[in-house]
Design a protein around this motif. Structure first.
Motif, PDB file in Angstrom:
ATOM      1  N   VAL A 167       0.909  -1.192  -0.281  1.00  0.00           N
ATOM      2  CA  VAL A 167      -0.033   0.003   0.011  1.00  0.00           C
ATOM      3  C   VAL A 167       0.901   1.142   0.056  1.00  0.00           C
ATOM      4  O   VAL A 167       2.046   1.292   0.823  1.00  0.00           O
ATOM      5  CB  VAL A 167      -0.770   0.026   1.131  1.00  0.00           C
ATOM      6  CG1 VAL A 167      -1.544   1.298   1.367  1.00  0.00           C
ATOM      7  CG2 VAL A 167      -1.812  -1.223   1.202  1.00  0.00           C
ATOM      8  N   ARG A 168       0.544   1.965  -0.825  1.00  0.00           N
ATOM      9  CA  ARG A 168       1.316   3.464  -0.851  1.00  0.00           C
ATOM     10  C   ARG A 168       0.386   4.531  -0.618  1.00  0.00           C
ATOM     11  O   ARG A 168      -0.150   4.898  -1.658  1.00  0.00           O
ATOM     12  CB  ARG A 168       2.157   3.521  -2.464  1.00  0.00           C
ATOM     13  CG  ARG A 168       3.254   2.362  -2.734  1.00  0.00           C
ATOM     14  CD  ARG A 168       4.365   2.656  -1.727  1.00  0.00           C
ATOM     15  NE  ARG A 168       5.299   1.709  -1.726  1.00  0.00           N
ATOM     16  CZ  ARG A 168       5.527   0.407  -1.119  1.00  0.00           C
ATOM     17  NH1 ARG A 168       4.466   0.243  -0.188  1.00  0.00           N
ATOM     18  NH2 ARG A 168       6.583  -0.300  -1.006  1.00  0.00           N
ATOM     19  N   ARG A 169       0.633   5.171   0.493  1.00  0.00           N
ATOM     20  CA  ARG A 169      -0.164   6.380   0.908  1.00  0.00           C
ATOM     21  C   ARG A 169       0.324   7.426   0.290  1.00  0.00           C
ATOM     22  O   ARG A 169       1.608   7.662   0.008  1.00  0.00           O
ATOM     23  CB  ARG A 169      -0.166   6.154   2.392  1.00  0.00           C
ATOM     24  CG  ARG A 169      -0.883   4.969   2.869  1.00  0.00           C
ATOM     25  CD  ARG A 169      -1.274   5.331   4.327  1.00  0.00           C
ATOM     26  NE  ARG A 169       0.014   5.884   5.001  1.00  0.00           N
ATOM     27  CZ  ARG A 169      -0.230   6.509   6.359  1.00  0.00           C
ATOM     28  NH1 ARG A 169      -1.291   6.746   6.739  1.00  0.00           N
ATOM     29  NH2 ARG A 169       1.049   6.973   6.798  1.00  0.00           N
ATOM     30  N   ASN A 170      -0.247   8.498   0.342  1.00  0.00           N
ATOM     31  CA  ASN A 170       0.176  10.136  -0.079  1.00  0.00           C
ATOM     32  C   ASN A 170       0.746  10.484   1.115  1.00  0.00           C
ATOM     33  O   ASN A 170       1.702  11.510   0.712  1.00  0.00           O
ATOM     34  CB  ASN A 170      -0.793  10.949  -0.533  1.00  0.00           C
ATOM     35  CG  ASN A 170      -1.780  11.243   0.596  1.00  0.00           C
ATOM     36  OD1 ASN A 170      -1.914  10.654   1.764  1.00  0.00           O
ATOM     37  ND2 ASN A 170      -2.727  12.053   0.331  1.00  0.00           N
ATOM     38  N   ALA A 171       0.896   9.941   2.341  1.00  0.00           N
ATOM     39  CA  ALA A 171       1.435  10.537   3.659  1.00  0.00           C
ATOM     40  C   ALA A 171       2.883   9.825   3.640  1.00  0.00           C
ATOM     41  O   ALA A 171       3.340  10.203   4.815  1.00  0.00           O
ATOM     42  CB  ALA A 171       0.334  10.323   4.526  1.00  0.00           C
TER      43      ALA A 171
END
Length: 354
Positions: A167-171
């Motif tokens: 999972v690659r979050r924007n944060a």
């Protein structure tokens, strides 16, 4: 000029909507005020990504190997050709799955149409356009919901799968990361020119080509150890989505404006006054967080709403070459290294270097 020849008895699709594409989004300042009043709901430990960082989709862990990505996106027409409208809306919705590093698995249609104004043939073409994109993504439209509405609305609920570790979050950007943008800017400007019936066939073709290109590099990018954060640039413009990344990570973002790719002809259209109202609303919502000496025309491009825009990748400097090679191997020839993530203590979250 208008490329699509509409039936004589029907109005232009864009004439039926007060805004088009991702320019329909509620202004960022207003949205922030609305969301500040939300809360108090239970947050299970399986919810890996919720609303806390304004990310592209929700992510819910199913087991040690799978997490479910869930998102929805819909808007009013940005073009008059019903098939192209359907394609653009579907591509834009599915992009949020790719932006989390996932692979789409199915979609549900969201359809609101003025059935007393548009023919069933026109409405059918909108749905066919969406279906064509889902077919290209390898997923079914497994259901949906339709209503009779004043303005035409179309979009998708898109579901996908991703390994929890990918999972690659924007944060999750880190100080020292480089920023890579996958698509050029300017869709909002071209859409404004189109609505004024000034856009030529070449400009229309560029707009359709970029807005209907699926952001398929997402899962492969998420698999690279050096890629730390992903998002896609849509209705809040490059500045708005870069700011979301900066806020979530507790960092500052610095953009090298001369390196940011822009669609051909866009600056000429800006000079002719083809700027969306959403661009100004965006700037009003977050301009105080931006340090920039760009002239007004370039500032309008910085906040230009991008319908079905490109992926914005935060990656380690040593991963830039691999990220760019991955983009270009999938046809994203305009992808470029446009800036960096820096530590932040106080002051503007986004700096734009001319």
């Amino acid at each position: 000029m208008n490329v699509y020849e509409k039936p004589a008895a029907e109005p232009r699709l864009t004439s039926l909507s007060h805004g088009g594409g991702c320019g329909c989004k509620i202004a960022p300042g207003v949205l922030t005020e609305i969301l500040q009043r939300q809360g108090g709901l239970p947050v299970p430990p399986q919810l890996l990504v919720g609303i806390e960082t304004a990310d592209d989709a929700a992510v819910y862990r199913l087991n040690d190997q799978q997490a479910l990505i869930a998102t929805t996106d819909f808007f009013m027409p940005i073009v008059d050709d019903p098939y192209d409208f359907g394609r653009i809306a579907a591509t834009n919705a599915i992009s949020d799955v790719y932006a989390m590093g996932g692979t789409p698995i199915l979609a549900l249609a969201i359809v609101g149409m003025p059935v007393n104004v548009l023919s069933t043939a026109t409405i059918g073409r909108i749905l066919e356009g969406g279906q064509s994109v889902c077919q290209a993504a390898g997923i079914p439209i497994a259901g949906g919901h339709t209503i009779d509405s004043v303005e035409p609305i179309y979009g998708l609920v898109a579901l996908g799968l991703v390994h929890p570790d990918r999972v690659r979050r924007n944060a999750d950007a880190r100080p020292g990361d480089r920023l890579v943008l996958g698509k050029p800017l300017g869709v909002g400007v071209l859409s404004a020119a189109f609505k004024k019936e000034q856009l030529d066939a070449a400009g229309y073709a560029r707009m359709i080509a970029t807005t209907t290109r699926l952001n398929t590099p997402g899962p492969a990018l998420a698999a690279l150890p050096g890629v730390h954060a992903l998002t896609d640039v849509t209705g809040f413009g490059l500045a708005g989505h870069a700011l979301e990344m900066a806020r979530g990570a507790g960092c500052q973002v610095a953009l090298d404006w001369s390196r940011v790719p822009v669609l051909p002809g866009v600056r000429d259209w800006i000079a002719q006054g083809c700027v969306t109202g959403a661009s100004g609303r965006n700037w009003q919502g977050y301009g105080a967080e931006v340090a920039s000496d760009l002239p007004p025309a370039e500032q309008a491009l910085l906040s230009d709403p991008q319908t079905s825009g490109g992926l914005l990748v935060a990656c380690a400097p040593e991963a830039v070459a691999e990220v760019l090679a991955l983009f270009r191997a999938q046809g994203f020839d305009a992808a470029a290294d446009i800036g960096e993530v820096q530590p932040w203590a106080a002051g503007p979250r986004l700096t734009v270097r001319a």
